[in-house]
Design an enzyme around this catalytic site. Structure first.
Site, PDB file in Angstrom:
ATOM      1  CG  MET A 149      37.616  49.373  31.535  1.00  0.00           C
ATOM      2  SD  MET A 149      36.175  50.342  31.036  1.00  0.00           S
ATOM      3  CE  MET A 149      36.144  49.976  29.282  1.00  0.00           C
ATOM      4  CG  HIS A 159      39.371  42.997  31.441  1.00  0.00           C
ATOM      5  ND1 HIS A 159      39.633  43.810  30.358  1.00  0.00           N
ATOM      6  CD2 HIS A 159      39.589  43.759  32.544  1.00  0.00           C
ATOM      7  CE1 HIS A 159      40.000  45.006  30.792  1.00  0.00           C
ATOM      8  NE2 HIS A 159      39.982  45.005  32.114  1.00  0.00           N
ATOM      9  CG  HIS A 160      34.596  45.023  26.981  1.00  0.00           C
ATOM     10  ND1 HIS A 160      34.486  44.257  25.847  1.00  0.00           N
ATOM     11  CD2 HIS A 160      33.617  45.973  26.887  1.00  0.00           C
ATOM     12  CE1 HIS A 160      33.505  44.718  25.094  1.00  0.00           C
ATOM     13  NE2 HIS A 160      32.962  45.755  25.703  1.00  0.00           N
ATOM     14  CB  SER A 161      41.031  43.395  27.247  1.00  0.00           C
ATOM     15  OG  SER A 161      41.225  42.512  28.335  1.00  0.00           O
ATOM     16  CB  ILE A 219      34.959  38.123  25.484  1.00  0.00           C
ATOM     17  CG1 ILE A 219      34.056  37.304  24.576  1.00  0.00           C
ATOM     18  CG2 ILE A 219      34.246  38.500  26.775  1.00  0.00           C
ATOM     19  CD1 ILE A 219      33.759  35.927  25.126  1.00  0.00           C
TER      20      ILE A 219
END
Length: 470
Positions: free
Chosen positions: A21, A139-141, A143
Site C-alpha cells: 500500500m 506509504h499511502h498512510s 500521504i
C-alpha cells in the site's frame, strides 16, 4: 505519540504481501548544459544524502504494538539511516526506457519496512539518452498522490539558474513555502475558525448525512447517466485476486493535443483522459477476448485539498461510466461526459465532510477484498481506479536540471488489478499504468491503445463542435 486517524491506519490494515500500500513516482531529469547524467546523479545523491535535517513526515513510522484494529499511533525516528532510504542505481545496458520501467516494476512490488520511516528514494542513471531518473515510494498512510506531487514541486524551481536544490524532506522548503505573511495570516485565521466551529460544524454535517444519502439514491433512480455506488460492475480480468508482482508502463503526450480536443468539444481535460482510458481498455480487453457486454466503471478520486498545500489524505471519489460497451468513439465519449457531469453535480451538493464520507463509502468494499473468497464470490463495485492529478504548469528545474516527465506509480489491490494515474508537467501529460504482472499480460499494449484512442478523439473533435450533456 500522536494518534493515528482511521483514514491513515486503514492503509496499514489493508496491506498484505500481495497488496503493498505505497504510492510512488518516477521523475526524469535532463542534465544542465555540459553536465553528464552520471555527474547529475552523483550531485543529487550527495545533496540528498547530506540533507540530515528531516521534516516530520519523513520521520514517521507506526508505533508498536499493532492491535487487531491495526496501529493506533505514530512515532518519530530521530536518526534516519540514509544509506537505506537514499539509494543509487545504474541501469544495465543498453539503458532503454524498458530497463528503467523493469527496475520500477520490481522495486514497486516490494513492501516498505514498517520498523523504519516508510519511504525510499532511488537515484537512477545509465539511461542511453543521458537523463537521470528519480523513483520514490512512500506509504499511502503517510500521504496521498496530490500531496506527494506538491512535495516534488516544492523541491524544484522555475528558475533554470537556481542552484539551491535540496531534498524534498528538507524543512527549509516548508518554511520557505509558508514565509508569505498574508498567506500565513489567512492560514492562522482559518485555523482559529476551525477550532472554534469544528464541533458544531462536524455534528451538523453528520446529521445531514442521511438526507445526503437519500439525495444520491434518488439521483440514481432518476438519471440513467449517474453511475451510482454499490451497483455491481461487470466482472473482467481486471477484477481478480492478484499476486505480489507488478508491471509498470508509462508514456507522455503533448497536453496541447488533449486540450485542443477538450476546447473543441466544450468538455474538460479529465473527460478526454477518461475517454482515452475507456477506449484503450476496450481494445485491451478485446485483445484478450474478455470484453463484457456492460460498460466498465471507473472510480475517480477527487482531491479535497483545494488550493492548500496540506499533507496527508483528503480525497473523495466519483464513479464514471467508461462506455466500453460502445464501439463508436463519439458515442463512447458522450457516455463518459454525461456520467462525470452527473456525478460532479452530486458531489457539489454535499458538504466537504459528507463528500469525504461518500468517497469512503464508495471504496469501502476494498477493505474486505483481502478476505479469502471475497473477490471471487462478490461482484465488483467498480473495475479500476483512474486518477488525474494536476501538476506544475511551468517548466521546473533541480539545480538547473530540467524536469522532463513525472509518472505516478500507484496501487493495485485484490479485485483491482489495474490502476491508471495521470499528471501534467508543463506542456506534457504523463500516464502511469500499474498492473498485476501475472494477471494482466502484455500491459504495455495499453500505451499503444491510448495513442490510438487520442487519434480517434481528435477525429471526433474535427467533425463535432460540442458534446451534449446535462
Amino acid at each position: 505519540m500522536p494518534y493515528m486517524p482511521i483514514t491513515e491506519s486503514m492503509f496499514l490494515l489493508a496491506e498484505t504481501r500481495e497488496q503493498p500500500m505505497h504510492v510512488g513516482g518516477l521523475q526524469l531529469f535532463v542534465p544542465r548544459e555540459g553536465q553528464s547524467g552520471t555527474d547529475l546523479a552523483e550531485e543529487i545523491f550527495e545533496t540528498f544524502h547530506n540533507c540530515r535535517d528531516v521534516r516530520k513526515l519523513f520521520r514517521k513510522r507506526p508505533a508498536p504494538p499493532a492491535t487487531v484494529l491495526g496501529y493506533l499511533a505514530w512515532s518519530y525516528d530521530d536518526d534516519i539511516d540514509f544509506d537505506y532510504h537514499v539509494r543509487r542505481a545504474v541501469l544495465p545496458r543498453p539503458g532503454r526506457i524498458r530497463e528503467l520501467l523493469r527496475y520500477v516494476s520490481l522495486n514497486h512490488s516490494a513492501l516498505l519496512d514498517r520498523t523504519r520511516p516508510m519511504w525510499e528514494l532511488h537515484i537512477i542513471d545509465g539511461l542511453e539518452d543521458g537523463r537521470v531518473a528519480l523513483y520514490t515510494k512512500i506509504h499511502h498512510s503517510l500521504i496521498d498522490g496530490v500531496s506527494a506531487l506538491r512535495l516534488l514541486e516544492n523541491s524544484l524551481s522555475a528558475d533554470p539558474d537556481d542552484r539551491t536544490g535540496t531534498a524534498m524532506w528538507d524543512p527549509a522548503l516548508k518554511r520557505r513555502r509558508s514565509s508569505s505573511a498574508p498567506a500565513a495570516l489567512v492560514s492562522r485565521i482559518a485555523a482559529v475558525r476551525g477550532l472554534a466551529g469544528q464541533a458544531v460544524d462536524v455534528a451538523g454535517q453528520i446529521v445531514g448525512a442521511a438526507p445526503a444519502a437519500a439525495k444520491i439514491a434518488w439521483r440514481a433512480i432518476r438519471e440513467d447517466d449517474f453511475a451510482a455506488p454499490f451497483v455491481p460492475a461487470p466482472r473482467t480480468m481486471l477484477d481478480v485476486s492478484i499476486g505480489s508482482a507488478r508491471r509498470f508502463a508509462a508514456q507522455q503526450w503533448p497536453v496541447g493535443r488533449l486540450r485542443a480536443v477538450a476546447e473543441s468539444l466544450d468538455i474538460t481535460l479529465n473527460d478526454v483522459v477518461l475517454a482515452m482510458c475507456g477506449s484503450a481498455l476496450r481494445a485491451y480487453l478485446v485483445d484478450h477476448d474478455d470484453l463484457p457486454d456492460a460498460p466498465l466503471i471507473a472510480a475517480v478520486p477527487v482531491s479535497m485539498h483545494g488550493d492548500t498545500a496540506s499533507e496527508g489524505n483528503a480525497i473523495t471519489a466519483i464513479m464514471a461510466n467508461l462506455g466500453t460497451d460502445e464501439p463508436d468513439a463519439e458515442r463512447r465519449l458522450a457516455t463518459v461526459v454525461a456520467s462525470t457531469r452527473s456525478a460532479k453535480e452530486v458531489i457539489r451538493g454535499l458538504s466537504p465532510l459528507q463528500a469525504l464520507m461518500f468517497g469512503a463509502a464508495t471504496i469501502a468494499p476494498l477493505a474486505l477484498a483481502p478476505l479469502p473468497g471475497f473477490v471471487d464470490h462478490t461482484a465488483p463495485q467498480f473495475n479500476l481506479m483512474v486518477s488525474n492529478v494536476p501538476g506544475p504548469t511551468d517548466h521546473l528545474y533541480w539545480n538547473g536540471a530540467r524536469l522532463d516527465g513525472a509518472y505516478p506509480v500507484s496501487i493495485v489491490m485484490e479485485g483491482l488489478a489495474l490502476n491508471i494515474t495521470i499528471t501534467t508537467t508543463a506542456d506534457q501529460i504523463n500516464f502511469g499504468i500499474l498492473g498485476a504482472r501475472k494477471e494482466l499480460p502484455s500491459l504495455q499494449r495499453m500505451l499503444t491503445h491510448l495513442d490510438a484512442a487520442l487519434d480517434d478523439l481528435e477525429k471526433v473533435a474535427g467533425k463535432v463542435t460540442r458534446i451534449s450533456g446535462p
